[in-house]
Design a protein around this motif. Structure first.
Motif, mmCIF file in Angstrom:
data_model
loop_
_atom_site.group_PDB
_atom_site.id
_atom_site.type_symbol
_atom_site.label_atom_id
_atom_site.label_comp_id
_atom_site.label_asym_id
_atom_site.label_seq_id
_atom_site.Cartn_x
_atom_site.Cartn_y
_atom_site.Cartn_z
ATOM 1 N N LEU A 1 0.846 -1.196 0.000
ATOM 2 C CA LEU A 1 0.000 0.000 0.000
ATOM 3 C C LEU A 1 0.877 1.240 0.000
ATOM 4 N N PHE A 2 0.524 2.187 -0.846
ATOM 5 C CA PHE A 2 1.284 3.427 -0.996
ATOM 6 C C PHE A 2 0.343 4.621 -0.915
ATOM 7 N N ASN A 3 0.939 5.798 -0.652
ATOM 8 C CA ASN A 3 0.189 7.048 -0.784
ATOM 9 C C ASN A 3 -0.278 7.190 -2.219
ATOM 10 N N ARG A 4 -1.442 7.728 -2.414
ATOM 11 C CA ARG A 4 -1.827 8.212 -3.738
ATOM 12 C C ARG A 4 -1.114 9.552 -3.894
ATOM 13 N N SER A 5 -0.772 9.918 -5.096
ATOM 14 C CA SER A 5 -0.003 11.150 -5.286
ATOM 15 C C SER A 5 -0.757 12.375 -4.772
ATOM 16 N N SER A 6 -2.078 12.341 -4.818
ATOM 17 C CA SER A 6 -2.849 13.487 -4.351
ATOM 18 C C SER A 6 -2.937 13.557 -2.824
ATOM 19 N N GLY A 7 -2.675 12.464 -2.126
ATOM 20 C CA GLY A 7 -2.797 12.455 -0.666
ATOM 21 C C GLY A 7 -1.948 13.500 0.016
ATOM 22 N N PRO A 8 -0.633 13.423 -0.120
ATOM 23 C CA PRO A 8 0.220 14.430 0.514
ATOM 24 C C PRO A 8 0.103 15.805 -0.157
ATOM 25 N N PHE A 9 0.003 15.828 -1.476
ATOM 26 C CA PHE A 9 0.047 17.082 -2.220
ATOM 27 C C PHE A 9 -1.199 17.935 -2.012
ATOM 28 N N LYS A 10 -2.370 17.336 -2.123
ATOM 29 C CA LYS A 10 -3.617 18.099 -2.031
ATOM 30 C C LYS A 10 -4.265 18.050 -0.655
ATOM 31 N N ARG A 11 -4.117 16.928 0.043
ATOM 32 C CA ARG A 11 -4.872 16.724 1.279
ATOM 33 C C ARG A 11 -4.017 16.752 2.532
ATOM 34 N N ARG A 12 -2.717 16.681 2.389
ATOM 35 C CA ARG A 12 -1.769 16.647 3.520
ATOM 36 C C ARG A 12 -1.938 15.377 4.359
ATOM 37 N N LEU A 13 -2.241 14.262 3.664
ATOM 38 C CA LEU A 13 -2.392 12.962 4.327
ATOM 39 C C LEU A 13 -1.265 12.049 3.869
ATOM 40 N N ILE A 14 -0.649 11.348 4.824
ATOM 41 C CA ILE A 14 0.444 10.433 4.482
ATOM 42 C C ILE A 14 0.311 9.120 5.235
ATOM 43 N N LEU A 15 0.880 8.078 4.618
ATOM 44 C CA LEU A 15 1.065 6.816 5.318
ATOM 45 C C LEU A 15 2.352 6.969 6.125
ATOM 46 N N PRO A 16 2.286 6.930 7.436
ATOM 47 C CA PRO A 16 3.469 7.201 8.245
ATOM 48 C C PRO A 16 4.568 6.146 8.106
ATOM 49 N N ASN A 17 4.205 4.937 7.717
ATOM 50 C CA ASN A 17 5.212 3.899 7.550
ATOM 51 C C ASN A 17 5.741 3.867 6.115
ATOM 52 N N GLY A 18 5.296 4.795 5.270
ATOM 53 C CA GLY A 18 5.774 4.874 3.896
ATOM 54 C C GLY A 18 5.115 3.857 2.988
ATOM 55 N N VAL A 19 5.188 2.607 3.358
ATOM 56 C CA VAL A 19 4.596 1.516 2.584
ATOM 57 C C VAL A 19 3.913 0.562 3.557
ATOM 58 N N GLY A 20 2.677 0.251 3.287
ATOM 59 C CA GLY A 20 1.984 -0.764 4.076
ATOM 60 C C GLY A 20 2.155 -2.112 3.410
ATOM 61 N N ILE A 21 2.377 -3.135 4.210
ATOM 62 C CA ILE A 21 2.573 -4.488 3.683
ATOM 63 C C ILE A 21 1.416 -5.370 4.116
ATOM 64 N N ILE A 22 0.745 -5.963 3.135
ATOM 65 C CA ILE A 22 -0.328 -6.919 3.407
ATOM 66 C C ILE A 22 0.172 -8.282 2.936
ATOM 67 N N ASP A 23 0.439 -9.162 3.880
ATOM 68 C CA ASP A 23 0.929 -10.511 3.566
ATOM 69 C C ASP A 23 -0.217 -11.410 3.119
ATOM 70 N N ALA A 24 0.122 -12.451 2.384
ATOM 71 C CA ALA A 24 -0.886 -13.395 1.884
ATOM 72 C C ALA A 24 -1.671 -14.043 3.024
ATOM 73 N N ASP A 25 -1.026 -14.285 4.164
ATOM 74 C CA ASP A 25 -1.726 -14.956 5.257
ATOM 75 C C ASP A 25 -2.570 -14.010 6.111
ATOM 76 N N TYR A 26 -2.641 -12.743 5.745
ATOM 77 C CA TYR A 26 -3.539 -11.802 6.410
ATOM 78 C C TYR A 26 -4.991 -12.041 5.971
ATOM 79 N N TYR A 27 -5.152 -12.572 4.781
ATOM 80 C CA TYR A 27 -6.469 -12.847 4.211
ATOM 81 C C TYR A 27 -7.257 -13.802 5.110
ATOM 82 N N ASN A 28 -8.472 -13.422 5.441
ATOM 83 C CA ASN A 28 -9.387 -14.230 6.245
ATOM 84 C C ASN A 28 -8.863 -14.598 7.629
ATOM 85 N N ASN A 29 -7.946 -13.781 8.200
ATOM 86 C CA ASN A 29 -7.494 -14.086 9.555
ATOM 87 C C ASN A 29 -8.674 -13.975 10.524
ATOM 88 N N PRO A 30 -8.619 -14.685 11.650
ATOM 89 C CA PRO A 30 -9.777 -14.753 12.543
ATOM 90 C C PRO A 30 -10.116 -13.453 13.274
#
Length: 178
Positions: free
Chosen positions: A93-122
């Motif tokens: 997961l990444f920022n959309r280019s408009s997030g920081p530029f237009k809205r001043r919103l950022i992902l603080p970790n820079g990149v979010g990682i979603i692993d395959a085993d996150y799917y359907n976790n309990p």
């Protein structure tokens, strides 16, 4: 089915859209907010008070430092979406280019990682939440359906001599911290 998106069961009747690419050459799938959400500005909370205190040459006591630090904690914006993929893939997961530029919103970790085993976790069925911080001067109102991040599926490699992890995911967001 190799990879894709689904709506989590608890939000199937809420009119959500699956992430999609906006143009032919786009790599990223745009994720939308599943609900209206107010993202407070960091400048209106204890962080600003701490900066003023430090600017005057004062030391922060532990309580003020803790409050200031907590005000910088990101908020988790729900998407109502889960992603399935192959075991040797990851959804980034990444920022959309408009997030920081237009809205001043950022992902603080820079990149979010979603692993395959996150799917359907309990814990949360694998629902993807986007971590966001609002560094703008005013609170930002995200509306349901606003595009808040983009995701890209990527294969990954592992080291030849790696001791293969044996732990199975048992929870949702942040479940592997020790």
């Amino acid at each position: 089915m190799k990879r894709g998106f689904e709506i989590v069961s608890t939000k199937r009747d809420q009119g959500l859209e699956l992430p999609k690419r906006q143009t032919k050459q786009a790599a990223g799938y745009d994720f939308q907010a599943a609900e209206d959400f107010v993202l407070p500005s960091i400048w209106k909370r204890s962080f600003l008070k701490a900066l003023r205190h430090l600017r005057k040459g004062n030391q922060l006591n532990d309580e003020k430092a803790l409050l200031a630090d907590q005000s910088l904690q990101p908020y988790l914006v729900p998407t109502g979406i889960k992603a399935y993929m192959q075991p040797d893939e990851v959804l980034m997961l990444f920022n959309r280019s408009s997030g920081p530029f237009k809205r001043r919103l950022i992902l603080p970790n820079g990149v979010g990682i979603i692993d395959a085993d996150y799917y359907n976790n309990p814990n949360n069925e694998g629902e993807i939440f986007v971590q966001l911080i609002n560094y703008g001067l005013t609170d930002y109102r995200i509306k349901k359906g606003d595009r808040i991040a983009q995701g890209i599926f990527v294969p990954y490699l592992t080291a030849d001599d790696e001791a293969k992890p044996q732990i199975q995911r048992v929870g949702g967001f942040g479940s592997t911290k020790r």
